[in-house]
Design a protein around this motif. Structure first.
Motif, PDB file in Angstrom:
ATOM      1  N   ALA A 158       1.242  -0.965  -0.452  1.00 50.80           N
ATOM      2  CA  ALA A 158      -0.379  -0.019  -0.301  1.00 50.80           C
ATOM      3  C   ALA A 158       0.644   0.638  -0.415  1.00 50.80           C
ATOM      4  CB  ALA A 158      -0.524  -0.342   1.281  1.00 50.80           C
ATOM      5  N   LEU A 159       1.948   1.141   0.711  1.00 54.75           N
ATOM      6  CA  LEU A 159       2.681   2.505   1.081  1.00 54.75           C
ATOM      7  C   LEU A 159       3.751   3.165   0.090  1.00 54.75           C
ATOM      8  CD1 LEU A 159       3.634   4.244   2.962  1.00 54.75           C
ATOM      9  CD2 LEU A 159       5.336   2.402   3.300  1.00 54.75           C
ATOM     10  N   ALA A 160       3.585   1.526  -1.068  1.00 52.50           N
ATOM     11  CA  ALA A 160       4.093   1.379  -2.748  1.00 52.50           C
ATOM     12  C   ALA A 160       3.517   2.662  -3.357  1.00 52.50           C
ATOM     13  CB  ALA A 160       4.978   0.597  -3.068  1.00 52.50           C
ATOM     14  N   ARG A 161       2.355   2.550  -3.386  1.00 52.53           N
ATOM     15  CA  ARG A 161       1.043   2.653  -4.418  1.00 52.53           C
ATOM     16  C   ARG A 161       0.733   4.056  -3.761  1.00 52.53           C
ATOM     17  NH1 ARG A 161      -2.124  -0.638  -2.667  1.00 52.53           N
ATOM     18  NH2 ARG A 161      -4.555   0.758  -1.579  1.00 52.53           N
ATOM     19  N   PHE A 162       0.781   4.262  -2.400  1.00 52.62           N
ATOM     20  CA  PHE A 162       0.254   6.230  -2.565  1.00 52.62           C
ATOM     21  C   PHE A 162       1.071   6.556  -1.892  1.00 52.62           C
ATOM     22  CE2 PHE A 162      -3.513   3.935  -0.541  1.00 52.62           C
ATOM     23  CZ  PHE A 162      -4.754   4.755  -0.559  1.00 52.62           C
ATOM     24  N   GLY A 163       2.372   6.451  -1.637  1.00 49.50           N
ATOM     25  CA  GLY A 163       3.547   6.987  -1.885  1.00 49.50           C
ATOM     26  C   GLY A 163       4.109   7.998  -0.705  1.00 49.50           C
ATOM     27  N   ALA A 164       4.521   9.325  -0.730  1.00 57.17           N
ATOM     28  CA  ALA A 164       4.611  10.410   0.818  1.00 57.17           C
ATOM     29  C   ALA A 164       4.640  11.119  -0.389  1.00 57.17           C
ATOM     30  CB  ALA A 164       6.330   9.672   0.929  1.00 57.17           C
ATOM     31  N   PRO A 165       3.660  11.655   0.462  1.00 55.81           N
ATOM     32  CA  PRO A 165       3.529  12.100   2.282  1.00 55.81           C
ATOM     33  C   PRO A 165       2.270  11.084   2.139  1.00 55.81           C
ATOM     34  CG  PRO A 165       2.403  14.165   1.430  1.00 55.81           C
ATOM     35  CD  PRO A 165       3.394  13.590   0.064  1.00 55.81           C
ATOM     36  N   VAL A 166       1.912  10.152   3.709  1.00 59.73           N
ATOM     37  CA  VAL A 166       0.499   9.601   3.360  1.00 59.73           C
ATOM     38  C   VAL A 166       0.487   9.486   5.192  1.00 59.73           C
ATOM     39  CG1 VAL A 166       2.724   7.521   4.272  1.00 59.73           C
ATOM     40  CG2 VAL A 166       0.411   6.972   2.723  1.00 59.73           C
ATOM     41  N   VAL A 167      -0.572   8.708   5.254  1.00 60.82           N
ATOM     42  CA  VAL A 167      -1.153   8.566   6.466  1.00 60.82           C
ATOM     43  C   VAL A 167      -1.203   7.209   7.145  1.00 60.82           C
ATOM     44  CG1 VAL A 167      -3.192   9.275   7.731  1.00 60.82           C
ATOM     45  CG2 VAL A 167      -2.264  10.484   6.108  1.00 60.82           C
ATOM     46  N   VAL A 168      -0.475   7.096   8.529  1.00 59.74           N
ATOM     47  CA  VAL A 168      -0.628   5.570   8.827  1.00 59.74           C
ATOM     48  C   VAL A 168      -1.359   5.717  10.178  1.00 59.74           C
ATOM     49  CG1 VAL A 168       0.686   3.930   9.451  1.00 59.74           C
ATOM     50  CG2 VAL A 168       1.001   5.490   7.512  1.00 59.74           C
ATOM     51  N   LYS A 169      -2.670   5.109   9.795  1.00 59.16           N
ATOM     52  CA  LYS A 169      -3.491   4.622  10.858  1.00 59.16           C
ATOM     53  C   LYS A 169      -3.273   3.120  11.971  1.00 59.16           C
ATOM     54  CE  LYS A 169      -6.803   8.230   9.697  1.00 59.16           C
ATOM     55  NZ  LYS A 169      -7.891   8.937   9.284  1.00 59.16           N
ATOM     56  N   ALA A 170      -3.562   3.249  13.025  1.00 59.88           N
ATOM     57  CA  ALA A 170      -3.740   1.620  13.769  1.00 59.88           C
ATOM     58  C   ALA A 170      -5.457   2.018  13.876  1.00 59.88           C
ATOM     59  CB  ALA A 170      -3.230   2.192  15.287  1.00 59.88           C
ATOM     60  N   ASP A 171      -5.647   0.734  13.271  1.00 56.80           N
ATOM     61  CA  ASP A 171      -7.190   0.477  13.597  1.00 56.80           C
ATOM     62  C   ASP A 171      -8.120   0.323  14.761  1.00 56.80           C
ATOM     63  OD1 ASP A 171      -8.893  -0.289  11.540  1.00 56.80           O
ATOM     64  OD2 ASP A 171      -9.747  -1.395  13.441  1.00 56.80           O
ATOM     65  N   GLY A 172      -7.408   0.014  16.039  1.00 59.04           N
ATOM     66  CA  GLY A 172      -8.636  -0.019  17.201  1.00 59.04           C
ATOM     67  C   GLY A 172      -8.060   2.229  17.953  1.00 59.04           C
ATOM     68  N   LEU A 173      -8.202   1.934  18.499  1.00 62.93           N
ATOM     69  CA  LEU A 173      -9.085   2.783  19.544  1.00 62.93           C
ATOM     70  C   LEU A 173      -7.231   2.933  19.958  1.00 62.93           C
ATOM     71  CD1 LEU A 173     -11.460   2.451  22.106  1.00 62.93           C
ATOM     72  CD2 LEU A 173     -11.497   3.977  20.101  1.00 62.93           C
ATOM     73  N   ALA A 174      -6.651   4.052  19.727  1.00 63.28           N
ATOM     74  CA  ALA A 174      -5.151   4.560  20.135  1.00 63.28           C
ATOM     75  C   ALA A 174      -5.219   5.700  21.067  1.00 63.28           C
ATOM     76  CB  ALA A 174      -4.444   4.228  19.309  1.00 63.28           C
ATOM     77  N   ALA A 175      -6.085   7.005  21.431  1.00 64.70           N
ATOM     78  CA  ALA A 175      -6.670   7.452  22.516  1.00 64.70           C
ATOM     79  C   ALA A 175      -5.790   9.140  21.585  1.00 64.70           C
ATOM     80  CB  ALA A 175      -5.800   7.845  23.971  1.00 64.70           C
ATOM     81  N   GLY A 176      -6.666   8.922  20.590  1.00 69.34           N
ATOM     82  CA  GLY A 176      -5.470  10.395  19.429  1.00 69.34           C
ATOM     83  C   GLY A 176      -4.422   9.825  19.260  1.00 69.34           C
ATOM     84  N   LYS A 177      -4.057   9.036  19.111  1.00 67.15           N
ATOM     85  CA  LYS A 177      -1.800   9.022  18.986  1.00 67.15           C
ATOM     86  C   LYS A 177      -1.961   8.410  18.191  1.00 67.15           C
ATOM     87  CE  LYS A 177      -0.898   9.511  23.844  1.00 67.15           C
ATOM     88  NZ  LYS A 177      -2.249   9.318  24.731  1.00 67.15           N
ATOM     89  N   GLY A 178      -2.840   7.365  17.888  1.00 63.86           N
ATOM     90  CA  GLY A 178      -2.384   5.730  16.833  1.00 63.86           C
ATOM     91  C   GLY A 178      -2.525   6.377  15.319  1.00 63.86           C
ATOM     92  N   VAL A 179      -2.230   8.373  15.101  1.00 70.11           N
ATOM     93  CA  VAL A 179      -1.589   8.046  13.755  1.00 70.11           C
ATOM     94  C   VAL A 179      -0.956   9.280  13.461  1.00 70.11           C
ATOM     95  CG1 VAL A 179      -3.099  10.103  12.011  1.00 70.11           C
ATOM     96  CG2 VAL A 179      -4.718   8.601  13.789  1.00 70.11           C
ATOM     97  N   THR A 180      -0.457   8.926  12.232  1.00 68.88           N
ATOM     98  CA  THR A 180       0.841   8.540  11.809  1.00 68.88           C
ATOM     99  C   THR A 180       0.838   9.619  10.027  1.00 68.88           C
ATOM    100  OG1 THR A 180       2.378   7.802  12.824  1.00 68.88           O
ATOM    101  CG2 THR A 180       3.434   9.080  11.223  1.00 68.88           C
ATOM    102  N   VAL A 181       1.469  10.816  10.377  1.00 72.74           N
ATOM    103  CA  VAL A 181       1.254  12.025   9.032  1.00 72.74           C
ATOM    104  C   VAL A 181       2.083  11.650   8.806  1.00 72.74           C
ATOM    105  CG1 VAL A 181       0.142  13.778   8.008  1.00 72.74           C
ATOM    106  CG2 VAL A 181      -1.020  13.150   9.257  1.00 72.74           C
ATOM    107  N   ALA A 182       2.544  10.725   7.920  1.00 68.00           N
ATOM    108  CA  ALA A 182       4.405  10.865   6.875  1.00 68.00           C
ATOM    109  C   ALA A 182       4.240  11.580   5.911  1.00 68.00           C
ATOM    110  CB  ALA A 182       4.416   9.263   7.201  1.00 68.00           C
ATOM    111  N   MET A 183       4.940  12.806   6.659  1.00 68.79           N
ATOM    112  CA  MET A 183       5.976  13.325   5.182  1.00 68.79           C
ATOM    113  C   MET A 183       6.825  12.774   3.990  1.00 68.79           C
ATOM    114  SD  MET A 183       3.842  15.187   5.633  1.00 68.79           S
ATOM    115  CE  MET A 183       3.478  16.790   4.096  1.00 68.79           C
TER     116      MET A 183
END
Length: 378
Positions: free
Chosen positions: A89-114
């Protein structure tokens, strides 16, 4: 009361013993665990969605699939359950890209990767040898805003907007957090854009869940990206959110309990739309040193009364009573809130209150509301 929200039977017994007429479930974990279901089954009026409906927050993959099935505008995405799938999926989207853990993460499970390196580091942390699920999605260009709606499963009414500041550092730098501050209303979400978001995103979501046999009852918090093509859904929260609640509640001019009870009893259509003050509310989060990593706990906090002397409100979150007074016991410790006629004036009042607080092991951003202040001064 020292109740364990995970002990549903104990909560139900307490409600019965004290003739509780309305239960408001704030955090996401008890909602996802089905506390609302068990209390409703015991005959209590509950504000908060069922476990099935709370999957909107509990599983980012569930929400993305719902959007795809019902044509709800959102970022292109891929659901992955292995590192190999994630790399593809990463190869398909390239960067920048967003990576999200699927479950609950108290608002911190998201990486906006440049960069791809940032994305790969996020995947390394997710797929560290234990089973994991993630959502990889396209990076959306635009400004973020949050729209809050109340729904009893059929009727949907708007409850205002806010703009959160997720990054830990000034100028929106550093890692994502649960939120370092917010202001309301978010005027970038114009009445026209708000109407589109309600019509194209929120109402179709409520209709879809009703059609699936799990009607949503509670507050639906839509995190939006305002793109050149219109508003798109970033993610849903099944709760008011923090620090957004700290700027929504000071603006509410209705009886909150009556409003929540109407949602819980399915009578939202019988009452007028919520009334909000035209004034701006702005909140600054004071966090413990080390947050969003391991926060330094035990730091003394003084000066809250001085901070509130000129009309500010200091909401306490990660605090506890020590032998010598108030101390920090969590990551985000205080939310210092002020209201005024403009964002600039509310910001000045909030930071004056922040500066009255003596919290040596704490820190805060000094630029909450900066985007709107720049627009106000043009």
């Amino acid at each position: 009361m020292p109740l364990d929200a995970a002990d549903h039977a104990a909560v139900a017994s307490f409600c019965a013993e004290h003739a509780i007429g309305l239960v408001v479930i704030g955090p996401e974990a008890p909602l996802v665990a089905g506390l609302a279901d068990d209390l409703r089954a015991a005959g209590f009026a509950v504000f908060g969605p069922s476990a099935a409906a709370a999957r909107l927050e509990g599983s980012k993959g569930f929400t993305k699939d719902l959007c795809a099935a019902h044509g709800i505008p959102t970022a292109a995405f891929a659901r992955v359950t292995s590192r190999a799938e994630a790399d593809a999926a990463l190869a398909r989207f390239g960067a920048p890209v967003v990576v999200k853990a699927d479950g609950l993460a108290a608002g911190k499970g998201v990486t906006v990767a440049m960069t791809l390196a940032e994305a790969e580091a996020a995947l390394d942390a997710l797929f560290d040898g234990s089973p994991a699920e993630a959502v990889i999605e396209e990076y959306l260009e635009g400004e973020e805003a949050s729209l809050f709606a109340l729904t009893d499963g059929t009727t949907v009414v708007a409850l205002g907007s806010a703009q959160d500041h997720k990054r830990v550092g000034d100028g929106d730098t550093g890692p994502n957090t649960g939120g370092m501050g917010a202001y309301s209303p978010a005027r970038v979400l114009t009445p026209e854009l708000e109407a589109r978001a309600l019509c194209e995103i929120v109402q179709p979501t409520v209709d879809a869940l009703a059609g699936m046999g799990c009607p949503y009852s509670g507050v639906l918090y839509a995190g939006l990206m305002l793109t050149a093509d219109g508003p798109k859904l970033i993610e849903y929260n099944a709760r008011f959110g923090d620090p957004e609640a700290q700027v929504l509640m000071p603006r509410l001019e209705d009886d909150l309990v009556e409003l929540l009870h109407a949602v819980a009893t399915g009578t939202l259509a019988d009452r007028p739309a919520p009334r909000l003050s035209p004034h701006v509310a702005l909140t600054v989060v004071m966090a413990a040193r080390g947050y969003p990593g391991t926060p330094e706990t035990g730091g003394a906090i003084r000066g809250i009364e001085a901070a509130e002397a000129n009309g500010a409100t200091v909401f306490q979150a990660g605090t506890s009573a020590g032998p010598d007074g108030l101390v920090a016991s969590g990551g985000r410790v205080l939310a210092v809130t002020a209201t005024a006629a403009s964002v600039a004036a509310a910001q000045a009042a909030a930071y004056a209150a922040v500066d009255a607080i003596d919290f040596p092991t704490g820190f805060c951003r000094r630029d909450i509301g900066w985007r709107e202040i720049a627009r106000e001064t043009r």
